[in-house]
Design an enzyme around this catalytic site. Sequence first.
Site, PDB file in Angstrom:
ATOM      1  N   ASP A  27      25.431  26.142  26.964  1.00 17.23           N
ATOM      2  CA  ASP A  27      26.374  26.352  26.012  1.00 17.23           C
ATOM      3  C   ASP A  27      27.749  25.719  25.928  1.00 17.23           C
ATOM      4  O   ASP A  27      28.371  25.508  27.553  1.00 17.23           O
ATOM      5  CB  ASP A  27      26.617  27.806  26.010  1.00 17.23           C
ATOM      6  CG  ASP A  27      25.146  28.745  25.555  1.00 17.23           C
ATOM      7  OD1 ASP A  27      23.978  27.699  25.258  1.00 17.23           O
ATOM      8  OD2 ASP A  27      25.337  29.707  25.157  1.00 17.23           O
ATOM      9  N   ASP A  28      28.680  25.646  25.073  1.00 10.41           N
ATOM     10  CA  ASP A  28      30.006  25.829  24.639  1.00 10.41           C
ATOM     11  C   ASP A  28      30.348  24.157  24.701  1.00 10.41           C
ATOM     12  O   ASP A  28      31.637  23.901  24.902  1.00 10.41           O
ATOM     13  CB  ASP A  28      30.368  26.455  25.715  1.00 10.41           C
ATOM     14  CG  ASP A  28      30.467  28.342  25.528  1.00 10.41           C
ATOM     15  OD1 ASP A  28      29.942  27.867  24.891  1.00 10.41           O
ATOM     16  OD2 ASP A  28      31.169  29.078  26.530  1.00 10.41           O
ATOM     17  N   HIS A  86      25.963  26.384  17.924  1.00 10.94           N
ATOM     18  CA  HIS A  86      26.887  27.433  19.079  1.00 10.94           C
ATOM     19  C   HIS A  86      28.056  28.083  18.387  1.00 10.94           C
ATOM     20  O   HIS A  86      28.845  28.864  18.882  1.00 10.94           O
ATOM     21  CB  HIS A  86      27.000  27.394  20.376  1.00 10.94           C
ATOM     22  CG  HIS A  86      27.915  28.022  21.562  1.00 10.94           C
ATOM     23  ND1 HIS A  86      26.573  28.843  21.776  1.00 10.94           N
ATOM     24  CD2 HIS A  86      28.604  28.478  22.657  1.00 10.94           C
ATOM     25  CE1 HIS A  86      27.013  30.002  22.247  1.00 10.94           C
ATOM     26  NE2 HIS A  86      27.554  29.774  22.956  1.00 10.94           N
ATOM     27  N   HIS A 129      32.701  29.728  18.319  1.00  8.79           N
ATOM     28  CA  HIS A 129      32.283  30.270  19.812  1.00  8.79           C
ATOM     29  C   HIS A 129      33.140  31.917  19.103  1.00  8.79           C
ATOM     30  O   HIS A 129      33.943  33.075  19.956  1.00  8.79           O
ATOM     31  CB  HIS A 129      33.154  30.337  20.690  1.00  8.79           C
ATOM     32  CG  HIS A 129      32.042  30.706  21.950  1.00  8.79           C
ATOM     33  ND1 HIS A 129      32.315  32.387  22.052  1.00  8.79           N
ATOM     34  CD2 HIS A 129      31.516  30.243  22.407  1.00  8.79           C
ATOM     35  CE1 HIS A 129      31.311  32.543  22.983  1.00  8.79           C
ATOM     36  NE2 HIS A 129      31.064  30.772  22.941  1.00  8.79           N
ATOM     37  N   TYR A 165      26.636  35.067  22.675  1.00 13.56           N
ATOM     38  CA  TYR A 165      27.013  37.234  22.900  1.00 13.56           C
ATOM     39  C   TYR A 165      25.473  37.067  22.508  1.00 13.56           C
ATOM     40  O   TYR A 165      25.627  38.602  22.389  1.00 13.56           O
ATOM     41  CB  TYR A 165      28.168  37.292  22.700  1.00 13.56           C
ATOM     42  CG  TYR A 165      29.737  37.301  22.408  1.00 13.56           C
ATOM     43  CD1 TYR A 165      30.383  36.935  23.589  1.00 13.56           C
ATOM     44  CD2 TYR A 165      30.000  36.548  21.750  1.00 13.56           C
ATOM     45  CE1 TYR A 165      31.520  36.093  23.836  1.00 13.56           C
ATOM     46  CE2 TYR A 165      31.719  36.040  21.450  1.00 13.56           C
ATOM     47  CZ  TYR A 165      32.006  35.883  23.216  1.00 13.56           C
ATOM     48  OH  TYR A 165      33.236  35.375  23.233  1.00 13.56           O
ATOM     49  N   HIS A 183      26.469  26.701  31.183  1.00 14.54           N
ATOM     50  CA  HIS A 183      27.624  25.872  30.568  1.00 14.54           C
ATOM     51  C   HIS A 183      28.088  24.914  31.127  1.00 14.54           C
ATOM     52  O   HIS A 183      28.342  25.032  32.422  1.00 14.54           O
ATOM     53  CB  HIS A 183      29.231  27.458  30.765  1.00 14.54           C
ATOM     54  CG  HIS A 183      28.766  28.370  30.032  1.00 14.54           C
ATOM     55  ND1 HIS A 183      27.622  28.953  30.893  1.00 14.54           N
ATOM     56  CD2 HIS A 183      28.175  29.057  28.581  1.00 14.54           C
ATOM     57  CE1 HIS A 183      27.121  30.388  30.011  1.00 14.54           C
ATOM     58  NE2 HIS A 183      27.938  30.637  28.910  1.00 14.54           N
TER      59      HIS A 183
HETATM   60 ZN   LIG Z   1      29.080  30.261  24.787  1.00 10.95          ZN
END
Ligand SMILES: [Zn+2]
Length: 243
Positions: free
Chosen positions: A68-69, A119, A123, A160, A210
Amino acid sequence: MKKTHRPYCKDIAVWTLILLVIFSSLGWIHKKGLRESVDTAARVIAGEGMLKLVQDTLDPPLVALTFDDGPSKKYTAELLDGLKKRNVKASFFLLGKSLEGNEALVKRMHREGHLIGNHTFHHVQLDRIPEKQAKEEILRTNNRIYEITGEYPVFMRPPYGAWNKEMELQVEMIPVFWNIDTLDWKTQNVDSIIRIVRENVKNGSILLMHDEYAATVEAALKIVDELTEEGCRFVTVDRLILP
Ligand SMILES: [Zn+2]
């Protein structure tokens, strides 16, 4: 002379072959089907433990790496290099705001067969903002990814893990959660990430990571090496959530 170590799956492959030859000559395979014959052979000759090993060889445990991210200018390329070297496909849930300037990385992800998901743009926690804004966060990111790869994402990882079913219908996205949280963002420690995975991994595991930390890249590639050696196979996450 020192005994050399061989991964058990290679031994099992040889055993499987031997058992197949024995039982095919008895006509079992024709009558009962390949899989059942091998299972029976293993059970008769070597017991339940052997059966489990044979099953693992025929149906290796499937594991999905999810990141992610990203994309991250600093770490994603190194991760892609390592995955390519190992011929492993992963799943990347990208932030819309990080796409600009990283188009080449995203194109490469797509070209090399990784799954690209959404995603959100900034965020955001989707159940804490007005519905219209939440929808905008998702669709704007989808459009940016489409402009780069020529393909709309189908899957999304809600930040989350916050998701509501109504949103799913409105944006027509499939949410993807996880069942092993490596806590890589918190520890940024290779040993800790690997330990969490090793203590919990099983068939169907979806690992949350991540691609923003050096420790994550190193741990992810070590995890691939170790678990592949032990007979696991790495797949994109769609393989684990679609029927
Ligand atoms: Zn994230």
